[in-house]
Scaffold this motif. Structure first.
Motif, PDB file in Angstrom:
ATOM      1  N   THR A 188       0.835  -1.204   0.000  1.00 23.92           N
ATOM      2  CA  THR A 188       0.000   0.000   0.000  1.00 23.92           C
ATOM      3  C   THR A 188       0.867   1.250   0.000  1.00 23.92           C
ATOM      4  O   THR A 188       0.462   2.303   0.471  1.00 23.92           O
ATOM      5  N   SER A 189       2.072   1.131  -0.528  1.00 25.39           N
ATOM      6  CA  SER A 189       3.006   2.257  -0.484  1.00 25.39           C
ATOM      7  C   SER A 189       2.856   3.192  -1.666  1.00 25.39           C
ATOM      8  O   SER A 189       3.584   4.154  -1.773  1.00 25.39           O
ATOM      9  N   ARG A 190       1.896   2.930  -2.585  1.00 27.01           N
ATOM     10  CA  ARG A 190       1.771   3.772  -3.756  1.00 27.01           C
ATOM     11  C   ARG A 190       0.342   4.270  -3.957  1.00 27.01           C
ATOM     12  O   ARG A 190      -0.264   4.034  -4.987  1.00 27.01           O
ATOM     13  N   PRO A 191      -0.230   4.957  -2.975  1.00 25.22           N
ATOM     14  CA  PRO A 191      -1.604   5.437  -3.134  1.00 25.22           C
ATOM     15  C   PRO A 191      -1.736   6.435  -4.264  1.00 25.22           C
ATOM     16  O   PRO A 191      -2.753   6.496  -4.927  1.00 25.22           O
ATOM     17  N   ARG A 192      -0.702   7.239  -4.496  1.00 26.57           N
ATOM     18  CA  ARG A 192      -0.774   8.224  -5.563  1.00 26.57           C
ATOM     19  C   ARG A 192      -0.932   7.550  -6.919  1.00 26.57           C
ATOM     20  O   ARG A 192      -1.696   8.006  -7.758  1.00 26.57           O
ATOM     21  N   THR A 193      -0.211   6.431  -7.137  1.00 23.61           N
ATOM     22  CA  THR A 193      -0.332   5.709  -8.398  1.00 23.61           C
ATOM     23  C   THR A 193      -1.753   5.198  -8.584  1.00 23.61           C
ATOM     24  O   THR A 193      -2.328   5.290  -9.660  1.00 23.61           O
ATOM     25  N   ASP A 194      -2.348   4.664  -7.523  1.00 22.38           N
ATOM     26  CA  ASP A 194      -3.710   4.163  -7.606  1.00 22.38           C
ATOM     27  C   ASP A 194      -4.678   5.288  -7.961  1.00 22.38           C
ATOM     28  O   ASP A 194      -5.570   5.116  -8.794  1.00 22.38           O
ATOM     29  N   LEU A 195      -4.548   6.420  -7.334  1.00 23.62           N
ATOM     30  CA  LEU A 195      -5.440   7.540  -7.604  1.00 23.62           C
ATOM     31  C   LEU A 195      -5.279   8.037  -9.027  1.00 23.62           C
ATOM     32  O   LEU A 195      -6.257   8.391  -9.691  1.00 23.62           O
ATOM     33  N   GLN A 196      -4.058   8.063  -9.520  1.00 28.48           N
ATOM     34  CA  GLN A 196      -3.843   8.485 -10.898  1.00 28.48           C
ATOM     35  C   GLN A 196      -4.509   7.521 -11.867  1.00 28.48           C
ATOM     36  O   GLN A 196      -5.121   7.941 -12.852  1.00 28.48           O
ATOM     37  N   ALA A 197      -4.411   6.238 -11.567  1.00 27.71           N
ATOM     38  CA  ALA A 197      -5.036   5.241 -12.427  1.00 27.71           C
ATOM     39  C   ALA A 197      -6.555   5.361 -12.397  1.00 27.71           C
ATOM     40  O   ALA A 197      -7.221   5.308 -13.432  1.00 27.71           O
ATOM     41  N   LEU A 198      -7.120   5.525 -11.204  1.00 32.15           N
ATOM     42  CA  LEU A 198      -8.571   5.663 -11.078  1.00 32.15           C
ATOM     43  C   LEU A 198      -9.066   6.956 -11.719  1.00 32.15           C
ATOM     44  O   LEU A 198     -10.145   6.991 -12.303  1.00 32.15           O
ATOM     45  N   THR A 199      -8.277   8.020 -11.607  1.00 36.04           N
ATOM     46  CA  THR A 199      -8.663   9.285 -12.229  1.00 36.04           C
ATOM     47  C   THR A 199      -8.729   9.133 -13.743  1.00 36.04           C
ATOM     48  O   THR A 199      -9.682   9.588 -14.384  1.00 36.04           O
ATOM     49  N   ALA A 200      -7.724   8.495 -14.310  1.00 37.21           N
ATOM     50  CA  ALA A 200      -7.728   8.257 -15.752  1.00 37.21           C
ATOM     51  C   ALA A 200      -8.892   7.357 -16.144  1.00 37.21           C
ATOM     52  O   ALA A 200      -9.558   7.581 -17.159  1.00 37.21           O
TER      53      ALA A 200
END
Length: 270
Positions: free
Chosen positions: A78-90
């Motif tokens: 769970t160390s990459r929440p920013r990556t997840d948010l970027q993916a969900l935003t796209a």
């Protein structure tokens, strides 16, 4: 044959078998690998990895599918929440309505209490010029207590939804505003909705009153007017009567309410 001779013979057999095994392994390794020079210098007893290192495609970014992005177990990284948010935003910007909605719901599952999620939602909403498109995003957000300055940003977008020329979108905006806004300013919003020229918008405003904590005299007067003037068999008439049940009524106000109620009862018996 002496004992020493037997030992020599046994050791010779073992050495021959060991050499044959090593030779067979080297031949196999040479066929599997292009770099034969490394094989010649390898120790006979070295152990080879059974699983090759993954090639670069294995490290490619995951597809923008919400379950793949957020479907993690308890032991997942769970160390990459920013990556997840970027993916969900796209993913939420997808032209496919179902895909976009699913990703919006995944964002909502994280919750707007998270500043990054809050910012992502606001970014998505403000990018839309069409009030109906804004409403579609807002309907996938669960309201939650927020600092006033953050809440104001969502209320600003809801105000734009209520300005839509589409009565259905305006009606939706009224009900959602009543759920989000608990300030004194809501009374003016609902009063304006009750006097909307479209009966569906006025009916939504009456329904929104029930979802709110607004119980002002102006709202009560508007509801009494709608209950008296609307057609007895209309949704607006019924919604106004229902909303009035939550208001304290004076004797004169109750007489107006009762007259409107009796009109609907008489009409239903015809």
């Amino acid at each position: 044959m002496s004992r020493s001779t037997l030992w020599v013979a046994a050791i010779s057999c073992l050495c021959i078998g060991y050499a044959l095994g090593v030779g067979t392994r080297i031949i196999g390794d040479r066929a599997a690998r292009e770099d034969s020079s490394q094989q010649r210098h390898r120790r006979p007893d070295a152990r080879q990895p059974e699983v090759a290192a993954p090639s670069s495609p294995d490290f490619a970014a995951e597809p923008l599918d919400a379950p793949a992005v957020l479907g993690r177990g308890p032991g997942a990284d769970t160390s990459r929440p920013r990556t997840d948010l970027q993916a969900l935003t796209a993913c939420a910007r997808s032209t496919d309505t179902k895909t976009a909605e699913h990703c919006l719901q995944q964002l909502d599952a994280i919750g707007i209490q998270d500043p990054q999620v809050r910012g992502t939602f606001l970014q998505l909403i403000s990018a839309q010029q069409d009030p109906a498109a804004k409403a579609r995003i807002l309907e996938n957000i669960t309201p939650a207590p927020l600092p006033p300055e953050d809440l104001a940003l969502f209320l600003k977008e809801l105000a734009l939804v209520r300005q839509s020329p589409d009565p259905e979108v305006r009606a939706d905006g009224l009900i959602r505003t009543a759920v989000w806004d608990h300030s004194e300013a809501l009374a003016g919003v609902l009063r304006k909705g009750l006097y909307d020229e479209n009966p569906e918008v006025a009916r939504a405003a009456a329904t929104a009153v029930l979802a709110s904590n607004v119980r002002t005299q102006e709202i009560k007067d508007a509801l009494l007017m709608q209950a008296s003037d609307a057609a007895p068999d209309s949704q607006l008439h019924r919604s106004a009567l229902e909303a009035l049940r939550d208001f304290p009524l004076s004797r004169d106000e109750y007489a107006i309410y009762r007259m409107a109620y009796d009109r609907s009862s008489t009409d239903s018996q015809k």
